[in-house]
Structures are given as C-alpha cells and as structure tokens.
Write an enzyme that holds these catalytic residues in place. Structure first.
Site, PDB file in Angstrom:
ATOM      1  N   MET A  57      -8.273   2.528  -7.676  1.00  0.00           N
ATOM      2  CA  MET A  57      -7.779   1.598  -6.648  1.00  0.00           C
ATOM      3  C   MET A  57      -8.004   0.171  -7.150  1.00  0.00           C
ATOM      4  O   MET A  57      -9.112  -0.175  -7.584  1.00  0.00           O
ATOM      5  CB  MET A  57      -8.587   1.854  -5.357  1.00  0.00           C
ATOM      6  CG  MET A  57      -8.509   0.768  -4.336  1.00  0.00           C
ATOM      7  SD  MET A  57      -7.063   0.906  -3.289  1.00  0.00           S
ATOM      8  CE  MET A  57      -7.286  -0.553  -2.273  1.00  0.00           C
ATOM      9  N   CYS A  97       0.810  -1.233   0.000  1.00  0.00           N
ATOM     10  CA  CYS A  97       0.000   0.000   0.000  1.00  0.00           C
ATOM     11  C   CYS A  97       0.841   1.279   0.000  1.00  0.00           C
ATOM     12  O   CYS A  97       0.445   2.286  -0.592  1.00  0.00           O
ATOM     13  CB  CYS A  97      -0.919   0.040   1.221  1.00  0.00           C
ATOM     14  SG  CYS A  97      -1.681  -1.546   1.631  1.00  0.00           S
ATOM     15  N   CYS A  99       1.716   3.668  -3.147  1.00  0.00           N
ATOM     16  CA  CYS A  99       0.730   4.617  -3.691  1.00  0.00           C
ATOM     17  C   CYS A  99       0.232   5.612  -2.641  1.00  0.00           C
ATOM     18  O   CYS A  99      -0.071   6.758  -2.961  1.00  0.00           O
ATOM     19  CB  CYS A  99      -0.483   3.863  -4.249  1.00  0.00           C
ATOM     20  SG  CYS A  99      -0.079   2.962  -5.754  1.00  0.00           S
ATOM     21  N   HIS A 100       0.092   5.164  -1.379  1.00  0.00           N
ATOM     22  CA  HIS A 100      -0.551   6.029  -0.380  1.00  0.00           C
ATOM     23  C   HIS A 100       0.441   6.731   0.544  1.00  0.00           C
ATOM     24  O   HIS A 100       0.035   7.602   1.317  1.00  0.00           O
ATOM     25  CB  HIS A 100      -1.535   5.207   0.464  1.00  0.00           C
ATOM     26  CG  HIS A 100      -2.656   4.625  -0.348  1.00  0.00           C
ATOM     27  ND1 HIS A 100      -3.757   5.347  -0.726  1.00  0.00           N
ATOM     28  CD2 HIS A 100      -2.822   3.388  -0.892  1.00  0.00           C
ATOM     29  CE1 HIS A 100      -4.571   4.579  -1.448  1.00  0.00           C
ATOM     30  NE2 HIS A 100      -4.017   3.389  -1.566  1.00  0.00           N
ATOM     31  N   HIS A 157       5.820  11.723 -10.690  1.00  0.00           N
ATOM     32  CA  HIS A 157       6.071  10.273 -10.636  1.00  0.00           C
ATOM     33  C   HIS A 157       7.116   9.898 -11.680  1.00  0.00           C
ATOM     34  O   HIS A 157       8.278  10.205 -11.524  1.00  0.00           O
ATOM     35  CB  HIS A 157       4.737   9.544 -10.838  1.00  0.00           C
ATOM     36  CG  HIS A 157       4.774   8.103 -10.476  1.00  0.00           C
ATOM     37  ND1 HIS A 157       4.681   7.662  -9.177  1.00  0.00           N
ATOM     38  CD2 HIS A 157       4.905   6.995 -11.233  1.00  0.00           C
ATOM     39  CE1 HIS A 157       4.764   6.340  -9.170  1.00  0.00           C
ATOM     40  NE2 HIS A 157       4.899   5.910 -10.405  1.00  0.00           N
ATOM     41  N   HIS A 160       0.561   7.900 -16.812  1.00  0.00           N
ATOM     42  CA  HIS A 160       1.614   6.970 -16.356  1.00  0.00           C
ATOM     43  C   HIS A 160       2.489   6.644 -17.563  1.00  0.00           C
ATOM     44  O   HIS A 160       2.247   5.673 -18.281  1.00  0.00           O
ATOM     45  CB  HIS A 160       0.983   5.707 -15.756  1.00  0.00           C
ATOM     46  CG  HIS A 160       1.995   4.861 -15.030  1.00  0.00           C
ATOM     47  ND1 HIS A 160       2.862   4.024 -15.686  1.00  0.00           N
ATOM     48  CD2 HIS A 160       2.300   4.760 -13.713  1.00  0.00           C
ATOM     49  CE1 HIS A 160       3.643   3.431 -14.788  1.00  0.00           C
ATOM     50  NE2 HIS A 160       3.325   3.865 -13.580  1.00  0.00           N
TER      51      HIS A 160
HETATM   52 FE1  DHE Z   1       7.124   1.710 -10.891  1.00  0.00          FE
HETATM   53  C1  DHE Z   1       9.325   3.342 -12.996  1.00  0.00           C
HETATM   54  C2  DHE Z   1       7.347   4.268  -8.679  1.00  0.00           C
HETATM   55  C3  DHE Z   1       4.647   0.243  -9.006  1.00  0.00           C
HETATM   56  C4  DHE Z   1       7.387  -1.139 -12.752  1.00  0.00           C
HETATM   57  N1  DHE Z   1       8.115   3.498 -10.866  1.00  0.00           N
HETATM   58  C5  DHE Z   1       8.988   3.984 -11.830  1.00  0.00           C
HETATM   59  C6  DHE Z   1       9.500   5.260 -11.397  1.00  0.00           C
HETATM   60  C7  DHE Z   1       8.934   5.522 -10.171  1.00  0.00           C
HETATM   61  C8  DHE Z   1       8.079   4.404  -9.837  1.00  0.00           C
HETATM   62  C9  DHE Z   1       9.171   6.737  -9.293  1.00  0.00           C
HETATM   63  C10 DHE Z   1      10.473   6.146 -12.166  1.00  0.00           C
HETATM   64  C11 DHE Z   1      11.905   5.787 -11.819  1.00  0.00           C
HETATM   65  C12 DHE Z   1      12.909   6.620 -12.606  1.00  0.00           C
HETATM   66  O1  DHE Z   1      12.728   6.789 -13.819  1.00  0.00           O
HETATM   67  O2  DHE Z   1      13.874   7.112 -12.012  1.00  0.00           O
HETATM   68  N2  DHE Z   1       6.105   2.203  -9.171  1.00  0.00           N
HETATM   69  C13 DHE Z   1       6.374   3.295  -8.424  1.00  0.00           C
HETATM   70  C14 DHE Z   1       5.485   3.338  -7.287  1.00  0.00           C
HETATM   71  O3  DHE Z   1       5.519   4.179  -6.330  1.00  0.00           O
HETATM   72  C15 DHE Z   1       4.465   2.291  -7.480  1.00  0.00           C
HETATM   73  C16 DHE Z   1       3.169   2.967  -7.931  1.00  0.00           C
HETATM   74  C17 DHE Z   1       4.091   1.497  -6.240  1.00  0.00           C
HETATM   75  C18 DHE Z   1       5.224   0.789  -5.554  1.00  0.00           C
HETATM   76  O4  DHE Z   1       5.038   0.351  -4.422  1.00  0.00           O
HETATM   77  O5  DHE Z   1       6.303   0.672  -6.099  1.00  0.00           O
HETATM   78  C19 DHE Z   1       5.100   1.483  -8.617  1.00  0.00           C
HETATM   79  N3  DHE Z   1       6.142  -0.135 -10.891  1.00  0.00           N
HETATM   80  C20 DHE Z   1       5.188  -0.519 -10.035  1.00  0.00           C
HETATM   81  C21 DHE Z   1       4.768  -1.888 -10.300  1.00  0.00           C
HETATM   82  O6  DHE Z   1       3.914  -2.551  -9.646  1.00  0.00           O
HETATM   83  C22 DHE Z   1       5.488  -2.337 -11.523  1.00  0.00           C
HETATM   84  C23 DHE Z   1       4.469  -2.477 -12.651  1.00  0.00           C
HETATM   85  C24 DHE Z   1       6.171  -3.694 -11.407  1.00  0.00           C
HETATM   86  C25 DHE Z   1       7.377  -3.725 -10.498  1.00  0.00           C
HETATM   87  O7  DHE Z   1       8.388  -4.284 -10.887  1.00  0.00           O
HETATM   88  O8  DHE Z   1       7.278  -3.223  -9.391  1.00  0.00           O
HETATM   89  C26 DHE Z   1       6.428  -1.159 -11.754  1.00  0.00           C
HETATM   90  N4  DHE Z   1       8.145   1.205 -12.568  1.00  0.00           N
HETATM   91  C27 DHE Z   1       8.141  -0.035 -13.143  1.00  0.00           C
HETATM   92  C28 DHE Z   1       9.034  -0.028 -14.294  1.00  0.00           C
HETATM   93  C29 DHE Z   1       9.582   1.272 -14.385  1.00  0.00           C
HETATM   94  C30 DHE Z   1       9.015   2.018 -13.272  1.00  0.00           C
HETATM   95  C31 DHE Z   1       9.262  -1.211 -15.225  1.00  0.00           C
HETATM   96  C32 DHE Z   1      10.564   1.800 -15.432  1.00  0.00           C
HETATM   97  C33 DHE Z   1       9.860   2.061 -16.723  1.00  0.00           C
HETATM   98  C34 DHE Z   1      10.796   2.421 -17.861  1.00  0.00           C
HETATM   99  O9  DHE Z   1      10.530   1.969 -18.992  1.00  0.00           O
HETATM  100  O10 DHE Z   1      11.764   3.158 -17.625  1.00  0.00           O
END
Ligand code: DHE
Length: 557
Positions: free
Chosen positions: A104, A50, A53-54, A340, A382
């Site tokens: 959500m 959680c 996101c929160h 983000h 996103h």
């Molecule tokens: Fe991400 C990028 C935050 C959930 C896969 N994600 C990012 C970035 C942030 C972020 C701040 C940018 C980083 C950068 O460029 O410096 N992500 C978050 C969260 O806060 C969130 C919503 C919840 C959490 O608890 O993490 C979250 N993200 C996810 C997932 O559930 C995903 C789908 C699967 C996983 O592996 O966790 C996921 N996030 C990704 C990926 C990127 C990403 C694959 C990079 C994308 C790219 O092509 O550069």
C-alpha cells in the site's frame, strides 16, 4: 499502488449519482458518522485514488478488502474475520498516510490531514453501490464526429506513422501525439479522463484511447491534424480496448472492457457503434459469486478470430470468438484470481497475464484454447506487456517486474524453432530472478536491442522512484547501470517526486523514451535515451506536457 491524482467531471457525475446506502449503518455507534458533504468528498477521493486497487464495492483485488466487516472461510474450513471497523480510526489514518510493507503506497504527500481522517472514517462506513449502465445508455452516448465517408482516403500529413507515439497526459484528460523521428508534439487531443492505454488499429491508421471514465475515443492519424472521429462511453470506469486483428476481420470490430459496471462492449471498429454488451458477473475460480468482476487486460489474437479478455476478480480468462457476434461463443479458462496486465510471448501463441494478488502468472495457449501453465512468482507481479528476449543460458524467456518484490522474474517460454529445442525442459519455469528494487511497474526490451530496462516508479525512495535500471542482456547477473532520469533531464530539482515511468522503445529499437511524471503543476517531460550509449538524446518538454505516463509507439504496439 498509486491511483488517479485528479478530479474529473465524470467522476463527480458518477459519484453524486451513487445511492447512499449507509444510512441505517450510521445508527451503529461503532461507525464514525459523516455529514452528507463529507461523504460526497470522500466518495470522490475514493473513486479517483482507491477504487482502482480495492474495487468500487471495496471487496479488494490488488489492494485489500476495505469493507467495514468481512469474514472468509478457507478450504480447510477455518473462518477469519476482519474489517475496517476492527482496525479503527487511528490505525487506518496511519495506514493511508504512510502506507504498508504489503505494497500500500503512502498518501500523506497527496491528501491533507483532514482528508486522511475523512477517508479513514469513510471506509468504516458501508460501501455505496453505483448505478448500472445499459446497452441503451451506451448507445445514447455514441457520437460520430467525422463520418467514415468524410474521412481522408489517404494520409494527409507527412508524419512517419511507423514511428509515432501516443502519450497519456494523465491529469489533463488528453493524449499527446508525438513524432518519433522529430520528437515534435504534432497534436494534443482531448480524450476521456486519465487515459489508461492507447491501442493501434491493425491498419496502423487509428488509435483507440480509453479514459478511466469509460470514454473511448477513436483518433484518425491520416487527418492533416490527427483528431477524434468517433466517441463512445462504455461504462463509468474502464482500462482496456483492442480491435479484431485476425485475417479477414482486421479492425471490423473493437472491444472495450469496463471496471464498473463489470462488463465489456463490442462495437464497430471504424464508427464505435455499439453492437453488444456482455456482463462479466459470475463465479470466481473458488466457486464463489462475485458482484464486481472487473475487465482487466484485453488483447486480440492474430491466430484466431478471438479476443483474450481477462476478468480480474473471478480469475477466469475468456476467449471471446467474434466470428459471429449474434451467437457469441466464449471459452472460459480457469486460472487464478486478480488478473491484471499481461503480454504475448515471442511467438504470439501464448498470452501471459499476472494474477497479481495471487502472486502468479497465468499462461494461456490461444491455439489450443487452454491454460498452458500457472506459475508461482514473487509478490505482486506487474508486467505491463512484459518483455521477451533470448536468455544466454535458458533460451526464450518472458519477463515481468513486481510491485511487491525486489526482483524481475524470467519465465521460460516454448518455441517451435529447432534451435531452441534444447531449452524445452525449462518451459514455464521461473529460470531466474534478477535483483531489482520494489515498486517496479514496467519492463522493456526490443528485438534489436542488447539492453533490458526496468523502472521503480512506486518505490518510496525519491531517488529510486526517479531512476531506471538497465541490464546487459549478455550478463544478467547484475545491473549494468542505474540512470537517475530526473537528474539526467537537466531540469530544475523539485521537492515533489517526479516518477520515472514506462520505458518505451522507438520503432527501430535505438531509443528508449521514459516519462518523468511530476504533479499537475510541476514541469514534466519525456526523456529520450540512446539505447546503445545510455546517454540522454533529447528532453521533450513543453508547458502542455502535463503528467505524461504511458507512451505507446505505434510500431511496437
Ligand atoms: Fe495501469 C496497463 C489497470 C494504475 C499506467 N493498467 C494496465 C492494464 C490494466 C491496468 C488492467 C492492462 C490494459 C490492457 O492491456 O488491456 N492500472 C490499472 C489499475 O487498476 C491501477 C492499479 C489503478 C487505477 O486506478 O487505475 C492502475 N496504471 C496505473 C497507474 O497509476 C499508471 C502507472 C499511470 C496512469 O497513467 O494511470 C498506469 N497501466 C499503465 C500503463 C499501462 C497500463 C502505461 C500499459 C502498459 C503497456 O506497456 O502496455
């Protein structure tokens, strides 16, 4: 949106060390009481599923404020009150179980009935405040596993390091290094918990991998069997990392941003020795103090010795000048709250970042050090890194998908090329919304491709979550094809969803790799499509291919 599905030792350590501050509250008969064991269990679930996101303090960001009681006053002086206590136990159980139209996601397939009830109780109790993490703590965690002098002086393997993929194996705390030419897994490397991103060094030799638990690992691709050569724990909860990429500073420094505590760490690029920790606590763009402004995306400029550091809750974009670390200069650019993820425009002068819960995209001009535009978009943009291409009608555009809307938004971006001068009037406008479906996480195209790909991983419909949509760049009026990745993989059907997530091109833009992300005990895979024919070329699977998500091609990075 979906958040970590796994337990981790680091999370347990953090959570057991959290101060229990709710004792006094529990005397209030309105607040559901919890035993110490229930509370520990709920805290762990909250951190893993959680908090992303929160927020740890539950003040909300991508997700809503989850404090037992909150009140806010808008700019016209109107006061609104709300909170988890107002919603009550049975409504909260329903929201957590089945999700909402507001974005959500449902947790009834992840949490048991008892856990849903526990979480509903937990968020009616006062949030706990986790410990801080000092420069000394950071320094104490620093490990050099292979000293620079003992590392190879040339590439010791025969891999094509121009077409290599670092793939997050989310629930095992590992990355798989996969050869893009042969599609063979060359090495599986132990890293932090649920790695978020992999970033390449400017040299193309090192991969920097950041775990959600704040563990940063430096992987040397020149070793005969690539492995970790240095490690640092930068905080308790992290998502971003990059190196210095400006001429003369190539990989001299690295930077990593943390969600908790809200701060970033600057370190030596080749050893990860920490040099400086900078707090991001401060005022939001609305002028209110925020105790938890988390560091979201970080990217390195190639036109100045600067990093673009996006602070989620305050909406401030920092341009951190690393030319003098001791006398650090920072330009603070006001944009919109809830920054983000984001990516560069085609010229790499402008960085476009989603202010997701504000339904906006902010564009920073890194040449002038100013906000170039703040663009209203559909709900919850996103982009991942977004995607750049030349639109047949509107010229150069940058694309973002949306978690909360059924469109892909195309924003016109400026270009200094003469042939695009006629499109100037469109710059920074939303020029098209391509019909897609809600729950999109990532979009991609490639300069050599004529296709545009988007997933729908967070869509509540199983078939759609397992599919990707492809458009022809010459005709964006409707999708060219919907590909069901789970079916195309030829793997046995599963009851549980295997989300098709994160399309990523190979170096020359001829293939698109898509993760088929199942549960920890399901067989997952990476499905490789031929970008021209849109047919499956290869299914990369292995018992060790557990929960693959992000894939980072060293060339496209
Ligand atoms: Fe991400 C990028 C935050 C959930 C896969 N994600 C990012 C970035 C942030 C972020 C701040 C940018 C980083 C950068 O460029 O410096 N992500 C978050 C969260 O806060 C969130 C919503 C919840 C959490 O608890 O993490 C979250 N993200 C996810 C997932 O559930 C995903 C789908 C699967 C996983 O592996 O966790 C996921 N996030 C990704 C990926 C990127 C990403 C694959 C990079 C994308 C790219 O092509 O550069």
């Amino acid at each position: 949106m979906n958040i970590p599905r796994l337990s981790s030792v680091a999370a347990v350590v953090l959570l057991t060390s959290l101060a229990i501050s709710a004792a006094a509250q529990e005397k209030n008969p309105e607040i559901p009481s919890m035993t110490a064991v229930e509370k520990e269990t709920a805290k762990k679930i909250y951190f893993e599923r959680c908090a992303g996101c929160h927020g740890v303090l539950r003040k909300g960001a991508t997700g809503k404020n989850l404090e037992p009681h909150w009140s806010k006053t808008d700019k016209d002086g109107k006061k609104t009150e709300g909170g988890m206590l107002q919603l009550g136990q049975s409504r909260l159980e329903k929201i957590i179980g089945y999700g909402t139209d507001g974005g959500m996601v449902n947790f009834d397939d992840i949490l048991t009935k008892e856990e849903l009830s526990l979480m509903a109780k937990y968020i009616q109790n006062t949030p706990d405040v986790p410990p801080e993490y000092s420069f000394k703590d950071t320094m104490d965690s620093w490990k050099v596993i292979v000293a620079v002098k003992d590392r190879p002086t040339k590439q010791m393997n025969k891999f094509n390091l121009k077409n290599f993929f670092s793939v997050t194996l989310r629930d095992t705390g590992e990355v798989a290094l996969i050869d893009g030419d042969t599609k063979e897994i060359r090495s599986i490397v132990k890293t932090g918990y649920a790695v978020h991103i992999s970033r390449m060094s400017k040299s193309g030799r090192y991969v920097y991998v950041i775990g959600r638990d704040g563990r940063l690992s430096l992987i040397d691709l020149w070793m005969e069997k690539p492995g970790v050569v240095a490690e640092l724990k930068i905080g308790f909860d992290a998502r971003s990392v990059d190196t210095s990429k400006f001429k003369g500073y190539e990989d001299k420094y690295a930077i990593a941003g943390s969600y908790w505590p809200p701060q970033y760490v600057i370190m030596d690029g080749d050893t990860l020795k920490p040099l400086k920790v900078v707090s991001t606590r401060g005022m939001t763009v609305d002028g209110e103090y925020h105790p938890e402004p988390r560091v979201a995306s970080i990217v390195s400029s190639e036109i100045k010795p600067e990093w673009v550091v996006n602070i989620k809750e305050t909406g401030q974009i920092l341009l951190v000048d690393y030319s003098d670390i001791k006398n650090l200069k920072t330009t603070t650019i006001e944009s919109a709250k809830f920054l983000h993820d984001g990516g560069w425009d085609a010229s790499k002068r402008y960085f476009l970042v989603a202010a997701n819960a504000s339904n906006k995209v902010a564009a920073v001009d890194t040449k002038l050090g100013k906000l170039a535009a703040l663009i209203d978009t559909a709900k919850l943009p996103h982009p991942g890194r977004g995607a750049n291409f030349v639109h047949p009608q509107f010229g150069p555009v940058w694309a973002t998908g949306h978690l909360g809307a059924d469109v892909v938004t195309l924003i016109s971006t400026p270009s200094e090329e003469k042939k695009y001068a006629k499109y100037k009037g469109y710059n920074w406008k939303v020029v098209q919304e391509m019909k897609h479906m809600p729950g999109n996480l990532f979009v991609k195209t490639h300069p050599k491709s004529r296709h545009f790909w988007a997933d729908a991983s967070q869509n509540p419909d199983k078939d759609l979550a397992e599919s990707v949509v492809v458009w022809d760049l010459a005709d964006l009026s409707k999708p060219k094809k919907v590909l069901n990745v789970a079916k195309d993989s030829g793997m046995p059907e599963t009851k549980a969803v295997r989300r098709a997530v994160h399309p990523e091109y190979n170096a020359d833009g001829t293939e698109v790799w898509i993760s088929l992300w199942g549960g920890k005990t399901d067989q997952s895979a990476i499905v490789v499509y031929d970008d021209k024919t849109l047919t499956v070329k290869k299914v990369i699977t292995d018992p060790k291919m557990i929960t693959p998500t992000g894939k980072f091609n060293v060339y496209n990075e």
